[in-house]
Structures are given as C-alpha cells and as structure tokens.
Enzyme design. Structure first.
Site, PDB file in Angstrom:
ATOM      1  N   ASN A  38      17.323  43.033  37.505  1.00 52.53           N
ATOM      2  CA  ASN A  38      18.664  42.524  37.833  1.00 52.53           C
ATOM      3  C   ASN A  38      18.617  41.626  39.065  1.00 52.53           C
ATOM      4  O   ASN A  38      19.040  40.463  39.033  1.00 52.53           O
ATOM      5  CB  ASN A  38      19.626  43.687  38.082  1.00 52.53           C
ATOM      6  CG  ASN A  38      19.773  44.592  36.890  1.00 52.53           C
ATOM      7  OD1 ASN A  38      19.398  44.239  35.777  1.00 52.53           O
ATOM      8  ND2 ASN A  38      20.297  45.783  37.109  1.00 52.53           N
ATOM      9  N   ASP A  39      18.103  42.170  40.179  1.00 52.91           N
ATOM     10  CA  ASP A  39      18.058  41.387  41.406  1.00 52.91           C
ATOM     11  C   ASP A  39      17.005  40.289  41.335  1.00 52.91           C
ATOM     12  O   ASP A  39      17.232  39.182  41.834  1.00 52.91           O
ATOM     13  CB  ASP A  39      17.796  42.293  42.614  1.00 52.91           C
ATOM     14  CG  ASP A  39      19.081  42.894  43.170  1.00 52.91           C
ATOM     15  OD1 ASP A  39      20.123  42.212  43.104  1.00 52.91           O
ATOM     16  OD2 ASP A  39      19.061  44.026  43.655  1.00 52.91           O
TER      17      ASP A  39
ATOM     18  N   ARG B  19      14.976  56.219  43.855  1.00 51.21           N
ATOM     19  CA  ARG B  19      15.046  55.076  44.762  1.00 51.21           C
ATOM     20  C   ARG B  19      15.790  55.483  46.030  1.00 51.21           C
ATOM     21  O   ARG B  19      16.875  56.058  45.961  1.00 51.21           O
ATOM     22  CB  ARG B  19      15.785  53.916  44.076  1.00 51.21           C
ATOM     23  CG  ARG B  19      15.881  52.660  44.932  1.00 51.21           C
ATOM     24  CD  ARG B  19      16.576  51.539  44.171  1.00 51.21           C
ATOM     25  NE  ARG B  19      17.980  51.814  43.936  1.00 51.21           N
ATOM     26  CZ  ARG B  19      18.775  51.068  43.169  1.00 51.21           C
ATOM     27  NH1 ARG B  19      18.275  50.026  42.540  1.00 51.21           N
ATOM     28  NH2 ARG B  19      20.044  51.370  43.010  1.00 51.21           N
TER      29      ARG B  19
ATOM     30  N   ARG C 175      19.179  56.520  41.000  1.00 50.18           N
ATOM     31  CA  ARG C 175      19.849  55.933  42.167  1.00 50.18           C
ATOM     32  C   ARG C 175      20.323  57.039  43.097  1.00 50.18           C
ATOM     33  O   ARG C 175      20.790  58.080  42.631  1.00 50.18           O
ATOM     34  CB  ARG C 175      21.030  55.083  41.716  1.00 50.18           C
ATOM     35  CG  ARG C 175      20.652  53.931  40.790  1.00 50.18           C
ATOM     36  CD  ARG C 175      21.887  53.224  40.273  1.00 50.18           C
ATOM     37  NE  ARG C 175      21.555  52.042  39.479  1.00 50.18           N
ATOM     38  CZ  ARG C 175      21.331  52.064  38.170  1.00 50.18           C
ATOM     39  NH1 ARG C 175      21.400  53.222  37.516  1.00 50.18           N
ATOM     40  NH2 ARG C 175      21.049  50.968  37.511  1.00 50.18           N
TER      41      ARG C 175
ATOM     42  N   CYS D 112      12.819  48.602  35.583  1.00 47.92           N
ATOM     43  CA  CYS D 112      13.946  49.536  35.516  1.00 47.92           C
ATOM     44  C   CYS D 112      15.312  48.863  35.514  1.00 47.92           C
ATOM     45  O   CYS D 112      16.330  49.523  35.676  1.00 47.92           O
ATOM     46  CB  CYS D 112      13.876  50.534  36.677  1.00 47.92           C
ATOM     47  SG  CYS D 112      14.056  49.774  38.311  1.00 47.92           S
TER      48      CYS D 112
ATOM     49  N   HIS E  49      32.201  51.018  36.094  1.00 39.82           N
ATOM     50  CA  HIS E  49      32.185  52.353  35.505  1.00 39.82           C
ATOM     51  C   HIS E  49      32.700  52.321  34.073  1.00 39.82           C
ATOM     52  O   HIS E  49      32.181  53.013  33.200  1.00 39.82           O
ATOM     53  CB  HIS E  49      33.047  53.310  36.331  1.00 39.82           C
ATOM     54  CG  HIS E  49      32.338  53.869  37.521  1.00 39.82           C
ATOM     55  ND1 HIS E  49      31.047  54.348  37.456  1.00 39.82           N
ATOM     56  CD2 HIS E  49      32.737  54.024  38.805  1.00 39.82           C
ATOM     57  CE1 HIS E  49      30.687  54.775  38.650  1.00 39.82           C
ATOM     58  NE2 HIS E  49      31.678  54.591  39.484  1.00 39.82           N
TER      59      HIS E  49
ATOM     60  N   ARG F 181      24.652  38.144  38.337  1.00 40.73           N
ATOM     61  CA  ARG F 181      24.711  38.593  36.947  1.00 40.73           C
ATOM     62  C   ARG F 181      26.097  39.028  36.521  1.00 40.73           C
ATOM     63  O   ARG F 181      26.359  39.173  35.333  1.00 40.73           O
ATOM     64  CB  ARG F 181      23.712  39.729  36.723  1.00 40.73           C
ATOM     65  CG  ARG F 181      24.014  41.014  37.461  1.00 40.73           C
ATOM     66  CD  ARG F 181      22.810  41.940  37.397  1.00 40.73           C
ATOM     67  NE  ARG F 181      23.009  43.181  38.111  1.00 40.73           N
ATOM     68  CZ  ARG F 181      23.413  44.314  37.546  1.00 40.73           C
ATOM     69  NH1 ARG F 181      23.676  44.336  36.263  1.00 40.73           N
ATOM     70  NH2 ARG F 181      23.558  45.402  38.254  1.00 40.73           N
TER      71      ARG F 181
ATOM     72  N   GLU G 184      11.768  43.068  43.434  1.00 43.34           N
ATOM     73  CA  GLU G 184      13.032  42.393  43.126  1.00 43.34           C
ATOM     74  C   GLU G 184      13.286  41.208  44.038  1.00 43.34           C
ATOM     75  O   GLU G 184      14.170  40.401  43.795  1.00 43.34           O
ATOM     76  CB  GLU G 184      14.194  43.390  43.220  1.00 43.34           C
ATOM     77  CG  GLU G 184      14.225  44.196  44.495  1.00 43.34           C
ATOM     78  CD  GLU G 184      15.190  45.377  44.428  1.00 43.34           C
ATOM     79  OE1 GLU G 184      16.065  45.388  43.546  1.00 43.34           O
ATOM     80  OE2 GLU G 184      15.064  46.281  45.265  1.00 43.34           O
TER      81      GLU G 184
END
Length: 530
Positions: A442-443, A323, A289, A490, A184, A453, A420
């Site tokens: 990312n994944d 998602r 999300r 994304c 965060h 990552r 992913e």
C-alpha cells in the site's frame, strides 16, 4: 441531457461484487433541534440523548461479533467517556444549545481522526461521525430508518451502524461519492460480501431510479439499456460462480498450477478478528496491526501483552507477525504524537516510536513477554535507513536484559522490517542483517507513484502492477532469495486476484491477505503457472 441515456460513473471498488436495484439515498440530514429555555435543560437534554444513543449501540452489540463488535464497542466506550462531552457541556455553560455544542465538540474530534495518515485512525473518523449524528438524532427525536431491501444505498458516506442495521440478505450494495476503501464499512462489506464502490464523485447525487453496481471494475450505471442490464447479470452470475469455486480452496495449502508452494497468511486488525478464522485455513498471521490498542490513548503493558498473547495462542505454533505501532504524526494521542504539516512524510511509524522511547519500550516489553505464547515475529514500519533498524534492535536487547533481571518470562523474536519506503526497496543490502522483509504494498505503491490509494482523483495512478512498483518488488524478492532472507507481502495486493500472478512472477512466495480475501487468493494461486 437525455435522462434515458445511460450514465456511467467510475470510482474505486472497495468490496467486489455486483448489485442491481433502486437507488436509495442515505439520509445524512438531522431534524431541527428546538433549543430549551435554560442551560440546565440543555445539559439534561444532551445527557439523555447520549444515553439513548448508548442504548441503541448496546442493542446492536448483542447480535455482533468480530469486526462488527469491535466497531460498536469502540462507539459505546466513546459515548461512555465523560471527556468526550466535556467541551459540549462547557459550551452550553457559555450559552450554546445542546445540538450546536455537541456538533462543534465532535467536529473537532472528527477532524483529528480524519487528518491522520494511518488508515486505522482515519477509519475511526467515520465512527466519530456516526456517534455525532446518532446523538443529534436523539436530541431531535428522530431516527434513520433502514433502506429498502435489495436497494443500492448511495450518498457521500455511510455510517458503520447504518451498515450493520441494514438487511443485506436480499442483496443490495453501496455507492458513495466519497468514502474510502480502507474504511470500517469497506472492511465490513468485504467480510459480508456486500458490493461497494467509493469515490464516484458529486454526479452521483443527481441520480435516481434503477441502477447497476459493478464493484469488480468500480462503476455504477444509471438508465442502463437492455443489453447493459443483460451483460451485468451475466457478469454477476459468473462472479458468484467464481466465488463459490474459490471456497473449495480455502482448506487446502496454496500451490500454483505447476506445484509451487506459496505460503498464505492473514492480516489481523484486532484480536477479535481471529474468532472467525480457522487457523487450519492459513499459514499464520502475516500482519497484525497494533494501532487498535492506541486508538483511544496509550495502552499499558498488560493490555498489550494480553492482546498479543491471545492471537499467538490462537495460531497454535504458526507464525504471527506483529507490526509495532504505525501511528501517523498528526493523530492526536496525548503524550505520543506530534502535530505536523505533512504526516505522510513526517514522524510516523518507527520514527515516532524511536522519538517516544518510553512508550516504545512498553510495547517492546509486552511483545517480548507475549513471545513465549507462540511463534512471534516483530516488524518495524516505515524503516528508511539502517540506523533506525539498529536502534530498534538495541532497544529490544536492552528490554530483554531488564526482563531477565526481574525474572519475567520472555523470548527474543525474529526482528524484521517493512519494505514500504523506496529507499529500502532500492538499497536492501543496507538491511542484510534483518531477520525478514515484509513488503507493504500500500505505502510502497503510493510513495513510488506519488498517488494516495484512497483518493479517487488519482486512483488510476495508484497501481501496484505498474512496472516501477513490480520491479522494486522483484528486486527485493531476488535479494532476499540470494541472502536467505524470507520476503513476504502484506498489503492489499496480497489478496487481489488481479495482482497475485504479477507478484508470484516477481518472485514472491509468501502473501498475506485479509481473511475475506483468502479463498479467492488461494484459488488465483492455483491457476498460475510459473
């Protein structure tokens, strides 16, 4: 070691920018607590400390909005939840003092969050540590003071409220030996333009004095020579000019230097994020999300419907891709998740949703009902085989029939998948009936490269620009173009100026980035010639 020799530490750039100034240690210690003479006094002390901590957080909320307010509201809600302190009160009843009882109770909660495979839940672990330490300071009658203006705050990690309490108007930055680029605080730093580097390692704790923070390349330099200082200041000036120039592109449609239109969307983690975004600056939402709704348990249908409808109405007819919940297999949500030894390869994403059908159906109904408020698209995370997509589609059809039977307004949105898992990227033909593909860089990158990552020790391996990753992205883009299936990306790569040229040359024409990255992404696109 000669203390005047330059020392350069390398980590992960979490929020780009440059800072120079004195290193100021983040004090993570808590003053000693003096136990009381009775159990009743211990309970009273803990109750008062929680009340004091709640009042402090409530005070911060008054001047906050968007992501900041969401973080603080989560903390305030947790402090107000009696079940959080119940184990501590029980331990006091068994003879423990308030400080040790509270620490043990919160450490169990923190462990559950930090073990989660999902970035959103791991980020909440920092919030829980923040709650723990704030109450401990209240018990001890101490409070952490703000760091000096313009300083580089350094330590193992930084609490979200510490970031919010700091005055960044005179510059400064954050250098962490651990931390995460998905935390965060990292998101807050990116939104406010505060340079931040994580994963610098234990050697950071031994440094002092003036330092240079390069949060573009991910380095911190102590005992810098005169020529290094001058070079750092030139780079900082150039970066500021680049950022100022990028702002001019924010309100314009994204086009390459040779006129190719590129659709640019924003990623949304919480409905409140859209309060600070002008819909005219983007082509819609590429990723919303839904995990935030599940951070403290199972949300009901109305709670979900309200959240989804809010963002769809804000988008004014532009597409919003939501998602379905991508909870990790080891995040303890009663009645939903399961304990596993390897959450990255376990029951997460669509696998978990299909296994907990009654919970998934509730989300499906909320999405179907919300679809009438705008242009909704729904995508399923962690799809690996075609049967998962087929079953998810069936459940949407079944719930649509049920809503029709009871006369509830609803609409069937386009249903797509996230690419992913390498099995999908290698054989996309199995999903030719999907309405769209959204590449989760990312994944996909960490699965292809077998490198997390947010792990500094393997950060160099987690590279979306690696030929293996780009080849898969290019093949998915080519398959989509040949079959008329829209393909977007994304992940973090969608807003990374260093990666955008590679992605466009791989064939992508739809990118989604965090709101803070949007201007720089558009400016980068404008400089690419295909």
């Amino acid at each position: 070691m000669n203390p005047r020799s330059p020392i350069v530490l390398t980590g992960i750039a979490a929020s780009p920018g440059f800072a120079s100034g004195p290193l100021s240690r983040l004090d993570t210690t808590t003053a000693s607590y003096a136990p009381k003479s009775s159990k009743a006094e211990e309970i009273e002390a803990l109750v008062e400390a929680i009340s004091t901590a709640s009042a402090a957080v409530a005070g911060l909320i008054e001047g906050s909005s968007g992501e900041s307010a969401d973080i603080l509201e989560f903390q305030l809600a947790m402090l107000a939840d009696d079940t959080l302190a119940e184990p501590a009160f029980a331990a006091i009843g068994q003879g423990a003092d308030a400080a040790s009882a509270w620490t043990r109770a919160l450490d169990i909660e923190i462990g559950g969050y930090e073990a989660a495979s999902d970035d959103y839940f791991r980020a909440r672990g920092a919030d829980m540590r923040d709650i723990r330490d704030r109450v401990l300071r209240a018990l001890a009658g101490t409070e952490a003071g703000p760091g000096p203006s313009g300083a580089i705050l350094f330590g193992e990690d930084i609490a979200p409220t510490r970031f919010l309490e700091t005055d960044w108007s005179s510059g400064g930055g954050i250098a962490l030996s651990a931390g995460s680029s998905a935390s965060h605080v990292a998101m807050l730093a990116r939104s406010r333009g505060v340079p931040m580097v994580v994963g610098l390692g234990e050697a950071l704790s031994a440094l002092s004095g003036e330092a240079l923070l390069d949060a573009k390349s991910g380095t911190l330099t102590a005992f810098a020579a005169a020529d290094e200082i001058a070079s750092h200041h030139r780079a900082a000036t150039d970066f500021a000019a680049e950022r100022a120039g990028a702002a001019a592109y924010l309100s314009k449609p994204a086009r390459t230097a040779d006129g190719t239109r590129v659709l640019t969307y924003v990623n949304v983690a919480d409905p409140s994020d859209v309060d600070a975004i002008d819909i005219a600056t983007c082509d819609g939402v590429g990723l919303m999300r839904s995990e935030f709704l599940f951070s403290r348990g199972l949300p009901d249908e109305e709670t979900q419907y309200t959240a989804y409808a809010r963002v769809l109405e804000w988008a004014q007819g532009k597409p919003v891709t939501i998602r379905t919940v991508d909870a990790g297999g080891d995040k303890p949500i009663p009645g939903f998740t399961v304990a596993e030894g390897n959450p990255f390869l376990g029951l997460r994403g669509i696998r978990l949703s299909l296994a907990r059908a009654e919970i998934f159906r509730m989300q499906i109904r909320a999405l179907l009902r919300a679809a009438v408020h705008g242009s909704l698209k729904v995508m399923f995370p962690m799809i690996a085989v075609a049967s998962e997509y087929a079953r998810a589609k069936e459940m949407f059809a079944e719930e649509a029939v049920a809503l029709s039977a009871r006369g509830a307004a609803h609409r069937m949105p386009p249903l797509g998948i996230m690419v992913e898992v390498p099995s999908v990227a290698l054989a996309p033909e199995a999903f030719a009936d999907a309405a769209f593909f959204s590449i989760g860089s990312n994944d996909l990158t960490q699965y292809v490269m077998a490198a997390a990552r947010d792990n500094a020790s393997v950060a160099s391996l987690n590279d979306t620009s690696h030929p293996a990753v780009l080849r898969l992205i290019g093949e998915v883009a080519a398959f989509g173009a040949a079959r008329g299936i829209p393909v977007s990306l994304c992940g973090e790569a969608g807003g990374d100026p260093a990666l955008i040229p590679h992605l466009l040359r791989a064939g992508l024409r739809e990118l989604s980035a965090s709101p803070a990255q949007l201007a720089a992404a558009k400016a980068t696109i404008a400089g690419v010639r295909l």
